[in-house]
Write an enzyme that holds these catalytic residues in place. Structure first.
Site, PDB file in Angstrom:
ATOM      1  N   GLY A 288       6.795  -4.548   4.712  1.00  0.00           N
ATOM      2  CA  GLY A 288       6.827  -3.676   5.882  1.00  0.00           C
ATOM      3  C   GLY A 288       7.534  -2.349   5.665  1.00  0.00           C
TER       4      GLY A 288
ATOM      5  N   ILE B 159      -0.453  -1.849   5.769  1.00  0.00           N
ATOM      6  CA  ILE B 159       0.234  -3.047   5.296  1.00  0.00           C
ATOM      7  C   ILE B 159       0.748  -2.840   3.876  1.00  0.00           C
ATOM      8  CG2 ILE B 159      -1.861  -4.188   4.417  1.00  0.00           C
ATOM      9  CD1 ILE B 159      -0.714  -6.799   5.807  1.00  0.00           C
ATOM     10  N   CYS B 160       1.895  -3.447   3.597  1.00  0.00           N
ATOM     11  CA  CYS B 160       2.451  -3.461   2.240  1.00  0.00           C
ATOM     12  C   CYS B 160       2.925  -4.889   1.986  1.00  0.00           C
ATOM     13  CB  CYS B 160       3.559  -2.427   2.079  1.00  0.00           C
ATOM     14  SG  CYS B 160       5.014  -2.719   3.112  1.00  0.00           S
ATOM     15  N   GLN B 161       3.954  -5.086   1.201  1.00  0.00           N
ATOM     16  CA  GLN B 161       4.415  -6.452   0.938  1.00  0.00           C
ATOM     17  C   GLN B 161       5.330  -6.962   2.041  1.00  0.00           C
ATOM     18  OE1 GLN B 161       3.123  -8.310  -1.512  1.00  0.00           O
ATOM     19  NE2 GLN B 161       4.186 -10.029  -0.580  1.00  0.00           N
TER      20      GLN B 161
ATOM     21  N   MET C  34       2.282  -8.287   3.865  1.00  0.00           N
ATOM     22  CA  MET C  34       1.480  -9.371   3.300  1.00  0.00           C
ATOM     23  C   MET C  34       2.263 -10.674   3.236  1.00  0.00           C
ATOM     24  SD  MET C  34      -1.646  -8.573   2.836  1.00  0.00           S
ATOM     25  CE  MET C  34      -2.142 -10.029   1.906  1.00  0.00           C
TER      26      MET C  34
END
Length: 107
Positions: free
Chosen positions: A66, A62-64, A90
């Site tokens: 995708g 996961i990141c902010q 996120m």
């Protein structure tokens, strides 16, 4: 093609404890809110830390939004890991009302 997971799929895996989460954002982003239990592994560090991962586990990356998680997932998959990029990152996790933890975890 990389494997992806919806936020709902990731949340279910988390609740069942059937997968691990890797957060590939920077430390300040992670500290501002992350999936509880997610391991901080910034994108540029992923190739240096794959030895810490198990090839028998499933990883939700996961990141902010995708984009970075897609890059990390592609790399991990090429190395033989079962990794899935969480669609929307996120931003989508929080929009769906899933809980977040703040602060840095010091191991």
């Amino acid at each position: 093609m990389i494997r992806t997971a919806t936020v709902a799929e990731a949340a279910t895996a988390r609740s069942l404890r059937s997968a691990s989460f890797l957060d590939v954002r920077n430390a300040d982003e992670y500290a501002s809110g992350h999936v509880d239990g997610a391991v901080l592994m910034p994108l540029h560090i992923v190739p240096l830390r794959t030895s810490e991962l198990s090839r028998s586990d499933t990883y939700f990356v996961i990141c902010q939004s995708g984009a970075r998680s897609a890059q990390a997932t592609a790399y991990l998959a090429a190395q033989g890991y079962d990794a899935r990029s969480v669609e929307g990152g996120m931003s989508a996790w929080q929009a769906a009302g899933h809980p977040v933890t703040t602060g840095l975890v010091v191991a």
